[in-house]
Design a protein around this motif. Structure first.
Motif, PDB file in Angstrom:
ATOM      1  N   LEU A   1      -3.991   4.556   8.511  1.00  0.00           N
ATOM      2  CA  LEU A   1      -4.205   5.936   8.965  1.00  0.00           C
ATOM      3  C   LEU A   1      -5.057   6.725   7.963  1.00  0.00           C
ATOM      4  CD1 LEU A   1      -0.738   6.937  10.486  1.00  0.00           C
ATOM      5  CD2 LEU A   1      -2.893   6.557  11.702  1.00  0.00           C
ATOM      6  N   ALA A   2      -4.767   6.523   6.663  1.00  0.00           N
ATOM      7  CA  ALA A   2      -5.511   7.240   5.617  1.00  0.00           C
ATOM      8  C   ALA A   2      -6.999   6.922   5.750  1.00  0.00           C
ATOM      9  CB  ALA A   2      -5.006   6.865   4.240  1.00  0.00           C
ATOM     10  N   ALA A   3      -7.309   5.614   5.953  1.00  0.00           N
ATOM     11  CA  ALA A   3      -8.708   5.209   6.082  1.00  0.00           C
ATOM     12  C   ALA A   3      -9.315   5.825   7.335  1.00  0.00           C
ATOM     13  CB  ALA A   3      -8.801   3.698   6.144  1.00  0.00           C
ATOM     14  N   ARG A   4      -8.515   5.805   8.407  1.00  0.00           N
ATOM     15  CA  ARG A   4      -9.017   6.293   9.682  1.00  0.00           C
ATOM     16  C   ARG A   4      -9.309   7.798   9.628  1.00  0.00           C
ATOM     17  NH1 ARG A   4      -6.008   4.991  15.350  1.00  0.00           N
ATOM     18  NH2 ARG A   4      -7.335   6.339  16.648  1.00  0.00           N
ATOM     19  N   PHE A   5      -8.376   8.555   9.051  1.00  0.00           N
ATOM     20  CA  PHE A   5      -8.557  10.018   8.963  1.00  0.00           C
ATOM     21  C   PHE A   5      -9.711  10.360   8.030  1.00  0.00           C
ATOM     22  CE2 PHE A   5      -3.770  10.741   9.929  1.00  0.00           C
ATOM     23  CZ  PHE A   5      -3.996  10.370  11.245  1.00  0.00           C
ATOM     24  N   GLY A   6      -9.786   9.601   6.925  1.00  0.00           N
ATOM     25  CA  GLY A   6     -10.879   9.860   5.975  1.00  0.00           C
ATOM     26  C   GLY A   6     -12.237   9.614   6.598  1.00  0.00           C
ATOM     27  N   GLY A   7     -12.265   8.780   7.653  1.00  0.00           N
ATOM     28  CA  GLY A   7     -13.543   8.453   8.288  1.00  0.00           C
ATOM     29  C   GLY A   7     -14.032   9.494   9.283  1.00  0.00           C
ATOM     30  N   ILE A   8     -13.173  10.451   9.642  1.00  0.00           N
ATOM     31  CA  ILE A   8     -13.611  11.484  10.595  1.00  0.00           C
ATOM     32  C   ILE A   8     -14.663  12.381   9.926  1.00  0.00           C
ATOM     33  CG2 ILE A   8     -12.880  13.450  11.999  1.00  0.00           C
ATOM     34  CD1 ILE A   8     -10.115  12.133  12.208  1.00  0.00           C
ATOM     35  N   ASP A   9     -15.724  12.657  10.677  1.00  0.00           N
ATOM     36  CA  ASP A   9     -16.882  13.392  10.144  1.00  0.00           C
ATOM     37  C   ASP A   9     -16.566  14.591   9.268  1.00  0.00           C
ATOM     38  OD1 ASP A   9     -18.902  11.905  10.952  1.00  0.00           O
ATOM     39  OD2 ASP A   9     -19.441  13.093  12.731  1.00  0.00           O
ATOM     40  N   SER A  10     -15.814  15.541   9.865  1.00  0.00           N
ATOM     41  CA  SER A  10     -15.683  16.831   9.205  1.00  0.00           C
ATOM     42  C   SER A  10     -14.488  16.896   8.255  1.00  0.00           C
ATOM     43  CB  SER A  10     -15.596  17.935  10.263  1.00  0.00           C
ATOM     44  OG  SER A  10     -14.814  17.496  11.345  1.00  0.00           O
ATOM     45  N   VAL A  11     -13.896  15.748   7.979  1.00  0.00           N
ATOM     46  CA  VAL A  11     -12.742  15.755   7.076  1.00  0.00           C
ATOM     47  C   VAL A  11     -13.209  15.643   5.626  1.00  0.00           C
ATOM     48  CG1 VAL A  11     -10.747  14.409   6.300  1.00  0.00           C
ATOM     49  CG2 VAL A  11     -11.097  14.876   8.742  1.00  0.00           C
ATOM     50  N   ASP A  12     -12.638  16.524   4.803  1.00  0.00           N
ATOM     51  CA  ASP A  12     -13.035  16.557   3.405  1.00  0.00           C
ATOM     52  C   ASP A  12     -12.095  15.705   2.564  1.00  0.00           C
ATOM     53  OD1 ASP A  12     -14.453  17.338   1.165  1.00  0.00           O
ATOM     54  OD2 ASP A  12     -13.173  19.086   0.818  1.00  0.00           O
ATOM     55  N   SER A  13     -10.755  15.945   2.716  1.00  0.00           N
ATOM     56  CA  SER A  13      -9.799  15.172   1.920  1.00  0.00           C
ATOM     57  C   SER A  13      -8.544  14.862   2.728  1.00  0.00           C
ATOM     58  CB  SER A  13      -9.413  15.952   0.663  1.00  0.00           C
ATOM     59  OG  SER A  13      -8.652  17.085   1.041  1.00  0.00           O
ATOM     60  N   VAL A  14      -7.927  13.743   2.413  1.00  0.00           N
ATOM     61  CA  VAL A  14      -6.700  13.324   3.110  1.00  0.00           C
ATOM     62  C   VAL A  14      -5.640  13.053   2.037  1.00  0.00           C
ATOM     63  CG1 VAL A  14      -5.668  11.594   4.610  1.00  0.00           C
ATOM     64  CG2 VAL A  14      -8.086  12.222   4.901  1.00  0.00           C
ATOM     65  N   THR A  15      -4.502  13.717   2.171  1.00  0.00           N
ATOM     66  CA  THR A  15      -3.428  13.493   1.190  1.00  0.00           C
ATOM     67  C   THR A  15      -2.175  13.018   1.916  1.00  0.00           C
ATOM     68  OG1 THR A  15      -4.308  15.465   0.110  1.00  0.00           O
ATOM     69  CG2 THR A  15      -2.246  14.565  -0.778  1.00  0.00           C
ATOM     70  N   PHE A  16      -1.619  11.916   1.424  1.00  0.00           N
ATOM     71  CA  PHE A  16      -0.383  11.421   2.041  1.00  0.00           C
ATOM     72  C   PHE A  16       0.807  12.088   1.373  1.00  0.00           C
ATOM     73  CE2 PHE A  16       3.138   8.277   2.104  1.00  0.00           C
ATOM     74  CZ  PHE A  16       3.375   8.319   3.479  1.00  0.00           C
ATOM     75  N   VAL A  17       1.737  12.598   2.201  1.00  0.00           N
ATOM     76  CA  VAL A  17       2.962  13.202   1.662  1.00  0.00           C
ATOM     77  C   VAL A  17       4.140  12.352   2.144  1.00  0.00           C
ATOM     78  CG1 VAL A  17       4.394  15.270   1.562  1.00  0.00           C
ATOM     79  CG2 VAL A  17       1.905  15.483   1.758  1.00  0.00           C
ATOM     80  N   SER A  18       4.749  11.630   1.197  1.00  0.00           N
ATOM     81  CA  SER A  18       5.860  10.753   1.588  1.00  0.00           C
ATOM     82  C   SER A  18       7.088  11.592   1.924  1.00  0.00           C
ATOM     83  CB  SER A  18       6.184   9.805   0.429  1.00  0.00           C
ATOM     84  OG  SER A  18       6.692  10.598  -0.636  1.00  0.00           O
ATOM     85  N   ARG A  19       8.120  10.952   2.503  1.00  0.00           N
ATOM     86  CA  ARG A  19       9.331  11.683   2.897  1.00  0.00           C
ATOM     87  C   ARG A  19       9.997  12.272   1.662  1.00  0.00           C
ATOM     88  NH1 ARG A  19      13.034   7.893   6.025  1.00  0.00           N
ATOM     89  NH2 ARG A  19      13.932   9.830   6.833  1.00  0.00           N
ATOM     90  N   GLU A  20      10.029  11.486   0.569  1.00  0.00           N
ATOM     91  CA  GLU A  20      10.668  11.976  -0.658  1.00  0.00           C
ATOM     92  C   GLU A  20       9.931  13.194  -1.190  1.00  0.00           C
ATOM     93  OE1 GLU A  20       9.646   8.574  -0.449  1.00  0.00           O
ATOM     94  OE2 GLU A  20      11.611   8.362   0.553  1.00  0.00           O
ATOM     95  N   ARG A  21       8.630  13.090  -1.188  1.00  0.00           N
ATOM     96  CA  ARG A  21       7.793  14.181  -1.701  1.00  0.00           C
ATOM     97  C   ARG A  21       8.049  15.443  -0.858  1.00  0.00           C
ATOM     98  NH1 ARG A  21       5.537  17.204  -4.064  1.00  0.00           N
ATOM     99  NH2 ARG A  21       3.369  17.818  -4.374  1.00  0.00           N
ATOM    100  N   ALA A  22       8.117  15.247   0.466  1.00  0.00           N
ATOM    101  CA  ALA A  22       8.358  16.373   1.365  1.00  0.00           C
ATOM    102  C   ALA A  22       9.690  17.021   1.043  1.00  0.00           C
ATOM    103  CB  ALA A  22       8.332  15.890   2.813  1.00  0.00           C
ATOM    104  N   LEU A  23      10.698  16.174   0.788  1.00  0.00           N
ATOM    105  CA  LEU A  23      12.038  16.702   0.507  1.00  0.00           C
ATOM    106  C   LEU A  23      12.047  17.473  -0.803  1.00  0.00           C
ATOM    107  CD1 LEU A  23      14.914  16.796   1.583  1.00  0.00           C
ATOM    108  CD2 LEU A  23      15.412  14.778   0.151  1.00  0.00           C
ATOM    109  N   SER A  24      11.382  16.924  -1.808  1.00  0.00           N
ATOM    110  CA  SER A  24      11.411  17.608  -3.103  1.00  0.00           C
ATOM    111  C   SER A  24      10.654  18.932  -3.032  1.00  0.00           C
ATOM    112  CB  SER A  24      10.868  16.720  -4.218  1.00  0.00           C
ATOM    113  OG  SER A  24       9.492  16.515  -4.027  1.00  0.00           O
TER     114      SER A  24
END
Ligand SMILES: Nc1ncnc2c1ncn2[C@@H]1O[C@H](COP(=O)(O)OP(=O)(O)OP(=O)(O)O)[C@@H](O)[C@H]1O
Ligand SMILES: [Mg+2]
Lengths: 305, 236
Positions: free
Chosen positions: A82-105
Motif C-alpha cells: 500500500l505504501a508503494a501504491r500510495f506513494g506512486g499517486i501523482d499528486s502525493v507528496d509523502s506517505v506515513t504509516f501509523v501503526s496501531r501502537e503508534r495510534a494508541l500512544s
C-alpha cells in the motif's frame, strides 16, 4: 502614419481634453464620485473573495488525508504494498504509516490526564492507518477528492478521512460568491460605463461649437474623439483610485475592532489588502470603464459639420 | 483646381442646392460667385469643402474626386482649403490668438511656428493688439478679420470666402478685399461669394452667376461692364 505632426496633433488634442475638464469640474467630480462609490463596492467584494481564497489555500497546506486500514493487525507485506501504491499517486507528496501502537500512544498523549479511561481496554481498538500529504498544487477540494477516491479503491483500506466537510462547504460558498460577484460586478460596470457616457455626452455638448470648427478646418475623427477618451479614462482612474484609498482606510482602521467577525470568516489566516498588481489592475479597470463609456457616448457623434 | 461636371446637390428634404452645374476653375484664379439670396452660393462652397456631397455628377478639388472621398480623407482636403464663413464661426470663449491658431494646431505645426505665424498674420490684419481679447469683445469688422486670419494663416492653396464683406461698411469691405487679393497675388486660388454689386464692380474678376441653383452666367473679368447689376438684379 506616425510623424512629428501627428504627434503634435495628439498633444493638442489631449490638451483640449484637459481644458474641457477644467471648464466643467463639477460634472467631472460628480462622475468621479459615482464611479468611486461603485468601484468601492466592487473592490470591497473582491477583497473579501481574495481573503477567502487565501484561507482555502492555507487550509489546504495542512490538509492531511488519512486512510484507515481494515481493523486487526495488518500484514507487513500489505503495508509495504500500500505504501508503494500510495506513494506512486501523482499528486502525493509523502506517505506515513501509523501503526496501531503508534495510534494508541498518540491518543494517550492527546488525552493526557484522561488517559486512564484507556486502561480498562483489553485490546487496542484503533486501526492502523496511512497519513498522506499532497503536493501544494493538488491541495484543492477537487484534488483532495480525487486522491481520496484512489485511496479508498485500494484493498485493505477501510475508510478515508479528510477535512472534507468544511473544506468543501467553504469552497462552495467561495465559488458562489465568485459567481455572484461576477454577475453583480458585470452589471455594476455596465452602469458605471453608462454614467461616464452621460458625463462625456455633456462634455461633447459643451464643446460642440469647438468640435464643429475643428472639423471644418480639417481635424480628423481621432483628434476630435481623443480628448473625450482621455477625459473618460481620467474619470475612471480617479474614481478607482479614490475607491481603493477609501477601502484601504476602512480596511486599516476598522479591522482591529472587527477582530472576531474577521476571525470567524478567515480563521487563522491574516487578513490582507490588495497587492500592487491588483491595485494597478483595478485602476486600469476604472480607466477602461471610462474609455468604454466615452466610446459609448461618441458612437453617435456627427461625422459632418 | 476645381472641376465640376453636371453636379446636382439636394438637401435632405429634397430641396435643390445646386442643379446641373458644370464649372472649371484654374489654379491661381480669382472667381466671384453671385446670385440672389437662396441662389446656391453657400451650397456650392459647402460642396467644395466636402460639407455636403453631390447627389449627381462629379466634383474634383485638387485632383480629388469628392464623391469618392472616404470620411477619413475629408480632413486632409480641408487642411488645404481656407474657408471664411458667412457667420464667422469663431469661438467666443477663446482668445483671438487661439481662434486663429486652431488651423495650424490641426495641421500639426510646432508651437514656435504657430506663435510666429499667428502673430504675423494678425499684425498684418491690424489686430496685433487684440491677441488676448475674446471675439465677443470685438467689433463685427474685427471678428471678420479674425475669421479671415484663421482661413489664411496656413497659406492654403484654395480659399473659399462666403460673403466676407457682408454687413461691413465700405471702408472695411475694401480692407478685407485687399487682404484676400493679397493672398491671391501670392498664388492662392480664391472663390468669393457675394451679392454686393459694388464689390463686383470695383474688383474685376471672373464672375459666376447662380440662379435657383443653376449656373446661368460665366463672365470673363473684362466682359461684364454694366452687366453686373443686371445679372444680380435679374436673379434677385
Ligand atoms: N441645410 C439646408 N437644408 C435644406 N435646404 C437648404 C439648406 N441650406 C440651404 N438650403 C436651400 O438651398 C438653396 C440654396 O441655399 P444657399 O444657402 O446655398 O443660398 P445662398 O446663395 O448662399 O443664399 P444667401 O445669399 O442668403 O446666403 C435655398 O433654396 C435654401 O433654402
Ligand atoms: Mg449663403
Amino acid at each position: 502614419m506616425i510623424d512629428v505632426r501627428s504627434l503634435r496633433r495628439l498633444g493638442t488634442s489631449m490638451r483640449d481634453g484637459l481644458r474641457g475638464l477644467r471648464q466643467a469640474p463639477l460634472v467631472f467630480l460628480m462622475s468621479v464620485s459615482t464611479m468611486a462609490a461603485g468601484l468601492l463596492m466592487l473592490s470591497a467584494y473582491l477583497l473579501v473573495v481574495q481573503n477567502m481564497r487565501t484561507v482555502l489555500e492555507t487550509a489546504g497546506a495542512d490538509l492531511t488525508l488519512v486512510a484507515f486500514l481494515t481493523p486487526g493487525e495488518p500484514d507487513e507485506a500489505v503495508v509495504a504494498d500500500l505504501a508503494a501504491r500510495f506513494g506512486g499517486i501523482d499528486s502525493v507528496d509523502s506517505v506515513t504509516f501509523v501503526s496501531r501502537e503508534r495510534a494508541l500512544s498518540r491518543l494517550r498523549e492527546d488525552l493526557g490526564s484522561e488517559a486512564t479511561i484507556l486502561e480498562d481496554m483489553r485490546e487496542n481498538p484503533l486501526p492502523a492507518s496511512f497519513e498522506i500529504q499532497l503536493i501544494p498544487e493538488a491541495r484543492t477540494p477537487e484534488g483532495v477528492r480525487r486522491v481520496a477516491s484512489r485511496l479508498a479503491e485500494a484493498d485493505g483500506v477501510d475508510d478515508v478521512r479528510y477535512g472534507e466537510a468544511w473544506v468543501e462547504g467553504y469552497a462552495r460558498v467561495l465559488r458562489a460568491l465568485e459567481w455572484i460577484g461576477a454577475g453583480f460586478g458585470g452589471c455594476l460596470m455596465l452602469v458605471l460605463a453608462v454614467i461616464v457616457a452621460g458625463t462625456v455626452r455633456l462634455a461633447v455638448y459643451a464643446r460642440s461649437d469647438e468640435i464643429q470648427i475643428q472639423r471644418l478646418v480639417g481635424a480628423g475623427g481621432l483628434f476630435v474623439r481623443l480628448p473625450f477618451y482621455l477625459e473618460g479614462a481620467l474619470q475612471g482612474a480617479t474614481g478607482a483610485g479614490t475607491a481603493l484609498l477609501l477601502l484601504w482606510l476602512a480596511f486599516s482602521s476598522a479591522l482591529p475592532s472587527a477582530g472576531e467577525a474577521v476571525q470567524l470568516l478567515l480563521g487563522r489566516a491574516a487578513p490582507s489588502f490588495f497587492g500592487v498588481t491588483e491595485i494597478i489592475a483595478l485602476i486600469l479597470l476604472g480607466a477602461g470603464l471610462g474609455v468604454g463609456g466615452s466610446v459609448l457616448s461618441l458612437v453617435y457623434i456627427e461625422e459632418s459639420p | 483646381m476645381i472641376q465640376m461636371y453636371h453636379v446636382d446637390m439636394r438637401y435632405a428634404g429634397g430641396a435643390f442646392g445646386l442643379r446641373d452645374v458644370s464649372l472649371h476653375v484654374e489654379r491661381g484664379e480669382f472667381v466671384f460667385l453671385t446670385g440672389a439670396s437662396g441662389a446656391g452660393k453657400t451650397s456650392l462652397l459647402r460642396l467644395l469643402f466636402a460639407a455636403e456631397a453631390p447627389s449627381a455628377g462629379q466634383v474634383l478639388v485638387s485632383g480629388r474626386n469628392l464623391s469618392r472621398l472616404s470620411s477619413s480623407q475629408v480632413p486632409q482636403l480641408r487642411r488645404e482649403i481656407g474657408v471664411i464663413f458667412q457667420d464667422f464661426k469663431l469661438l467666443g470663449e477663446r482668445t483671438v490668438f487661439e481662434n486663429v491658431a486652431v488651423t495650424l494646431e490641426i495641421a500639426g505645426a510646432s508651437r514656435r511656428e504657430i506663435r510666429a505665424r499667428v502673430w504675423s498674420i494678425l499684425k498684418r490684419l491690424g489686430l496685433g493688439h487684440r491677441l488676448d481679447h475674446r471675439p465677443r469683445a470685438l467689433s463685427g469688422g474685427e471678428q471678420q478679420r479674425v475669421a479671415i486670419a484663421r482661413a489664411l494663416v496656413n497659406d492654403p492653396p484654395l480659399v473659399l470666402a462666403d460673403e466676407p464683406t457682408g454687413n461691413l461698411d465700405p471702408d472695411l469691405a475694401r480692407d478685407i478685399m485687399d487682404i484676400i487679393a493679397d493672398a491671391h497675388a501670392r498664388g492662392t486660388t480664391v472663390i468669393v461669394a457675394t451679392h454686393d454689386p459694388t464689390l463686383l464692380e470695383r474688383y474685376r474678376h471672373r464672375l459666376l452667376v447662380l440662379e435657383g441653383g443653376a449656373l446661368v452666367q460665366d463672365n470673363a473679368p473684362d466682359s461684364y461692364p454694366g452687366s453686373v447689376r443686371r445679372a444680380v438684379s435679374t436673379s434677385a
